[in-house]
Scaffold this active site. Structure first.
Site, PDB file in Angstrom:
ATOM      1  CB  SER A 113     -69.131  41.088 -54.899  1.00  0.00           C
ATOM      2  OG  SER A 113     -68.983  41.478 -53.547  1.00  0.00           O
ATOM      3  CE1 TYR A 145     -73.644  38.753 -53.385  1.00  0.00           C
ATOM      4  CE2 TYR A 145     -71.396  39.007 -52.547  1.00  0.00           C
ATOM      5  CZ  TYR A 145     -72.504  39.527 -53.210  1.00  0.00           C
ATOM      6  OH  TYR A 145     -72.456  40.796 -53.723  1.00  0.00           O
TER       7      TYR A 145
END
Length: 489
Positions: free
Chosen positions: A353, A375
């Site tokens: 990401s 995350y």
């Protein structure tokens, strides 16, 4: 087309016309008909009030026209004893033609997955009056009611002010043109692909013949990866948990979503094994890999896509656990389950990401959102894991790379906690509110990218085009990295 074998299981004119053209071009065409009544068109004695044959002659243009040059075989496909004969014909054929409706194809075991299970390399051509998918897929159609009435032809040639539509110029008008079009498509599939100048092997796609194991394949990026790889010739092992998390504030993929992914892969003419399994459980990943290999024979590509964003998740500690276990441990489980089966030339791809390159927001309260922090931590950690994996597999000819997307147009982006992160100035921001702020993350002036933008990078890394690319942190981020990092080696 000398040497090309075509197996036709079709009736009336539309698709049989394609078989006739292929026979004209030199193919050997075998038409399978009902064992007792034959092609249903044999029973038509009048068309447009005219006799279809003539007294004293066996010539019947309505039947003979679309079936010229073929050999015919009467076979009761609904009887178990006929199955072995059909399967042998399929094994010996290069092309399979049909216009049977979905229910009949399923009942007789002649849908694309059934035929490809017997002969994975066969070209499967399906003709449908109203499309092979959609609300009218199960609806049969004839020339006048489908091609002429629904394509716009009738409307185009009907004079303005006329009280009735103009009739089509001749019987089998659209059937004949449609059949010729199918024959051209078959010819392109047979002969258009280029051949490797060294091996002579026909290359149908950038990952032709490979098998890809993909987690998070139920929808979003995972489904997109599965479809792009299938379009480029790969068979797919599609895995998804298909259950919601208590700590995630948006719904996960469902069993029906995973089934739809499988259907779409099969519509590309590729084989698929769909498995409901949780990436957090190594045993379930090992089982999914085993089931896939049992049917597809191998694994060449691993795409560890499964991920969640447990932002503002409660209970907060459980949100941290779920986030790390899915995004980091799940990636490791998927990779390690497949790793013993990978051979030289294999490619491992993990989804990171743009968040992995971003610092914590200034003034952010530590511990305020464990699920959201998990995350970022997981994506950073899996990036290092893949770097070290690439270093340790390079001598074995196995590659490992990470793709880092920015905002992607999927449910992970479009949910209330994500909107709140981008618009903390609004108590209950909507998607419209958040989309005003989404572009702030990228250097390029866009709110987000599409799943296929990531999938195109995945296809490249899965293909032999990237055979010497390993250990990379590939960014598909519209310049998000540029906004948070200065130049460095």
């Amino acid at each position: 087309m000398e040497g090309v074998r075509v197996l036709e299981v079709a009736q009336f004119t539309f698709v049989p016309a394609a078989g006739a053209v292929l026979a004209d071009w030199g193919a050997e065409v075998v038409k399978v008909e009902h064992a007792e009544t034959g092609d249903a068109q044999r029973g038509i004695v009048k068309a447009f009030s005219h006799d279809v044959g003539s007294d004293g002659s066996s010539f019947a243009p309505l039947m003979d026209g679309p079936n010229r040059g073929k050999r015919s075989l009467g076979l009761a496909l609904d009887k178990p004893g006929a199955r072995s004969v059909l399967e042998e014909l399929v094994r010996r054929s290069d092309v399979f033609l049909t216009n049977f409706l979905p229910g009949a194809r399923a009942k007789l075991g002649i849908d694309v997955a059934d035929i490809r299970a017997i002969n994975p390399d066969i070209i499967y051509a399906l003709g449908a009056g109203f499309g092979h998918t959609g609300p009218e897929a199960d609806k049969g159609g004839y020339d006048a009611t489908a091609f002429w009435a629904r394509s716009g032809s009738a409307d185009y040639v009907t004079p303005s002010g006329a009280t009735t539509l103009t009739h089509q110029p001749a019987g089998a008008y659209g059937d004949s043109m449609g059949g010729l079009t199918i024959a051209g498509g078959v010819a392109a599939a047979l002969f258009a692909p280029k051949a490797d100048t060294k091996t002579g092997r026909t290359i149908m796609g950038r990952v032709d013949g490979k098998v890809a194991f993909i987690t998070g394949a139920g929808r979003g990026q995972g489904r997109s990866h599965a479809l792009r790889l299938a379009e480029e010739g790969a068979d797919i092992i599609a895995v998804d948990r298909c259950r919601d998390f208590e700590t995630v504030n948006y719904p996960m993929a469902t069993p029906d979503d995973l089934k739809e992914t499988a259907r779409l892969v099969e519509a590309c003419g590729r084989r698929v094994v769909a498995v409901e399994a949780d990436v957090r459980e190594r045993a379930q990943m090992v089982d999914a890999v085993g089931r896939g290999i049992a049917e597809l024979g191998k694994i060449d590509v691993v795409v560890a896509q499964a991920a969640i964003a447990a932002m503002a998740g409660e209970p907060a500690v459980q949100a941290w656990i779920d986030g790390l276990d899915t995004n980091l441990v799940g990636t490791i489980n998927a990779v390690h389950a497949a790793l013993p089966h990978l051979k030289e030339g294999a490619s491992i791809i993990a989804t990171g990401s743009a968040a992995a390159f971003m610092p914590f927001a200034p003034g952010e309260t530590i511990g305020a959102d464990p699920g959201g922090t998990a995350y970022l931590v997981a994506k950073r950690a899996l990036s290092q894991f893949m770097h070290e994996l690439a270093a340790n597999l390079a001598s074995r000819g196995i590659r490992a790379n990470v793709v880092h997307p920015t905002n992607v147009n999927t449910p992970m982006l479009h949910n209330p906690p994500m909107y709140k992160m981008f618009r903390p100035d609004i108590e209950n921001p909507t998607r419209e509110d958040a989309e005003l702020a989404f572009p702030t993350q990228q250097a390029m002036p866009i709110p987000y990218i599409e799943p296929v933008d990531v999938s195109n990078a995945v296809v490249y890394l899965a293909s032999d085009e990237s055979r010497y690319v390993t250990g990379t942190q590939m960014r598909v981020d519209a310049g998000a990295y540029l906004k948070f990092q200065s130049y460095h080696l």
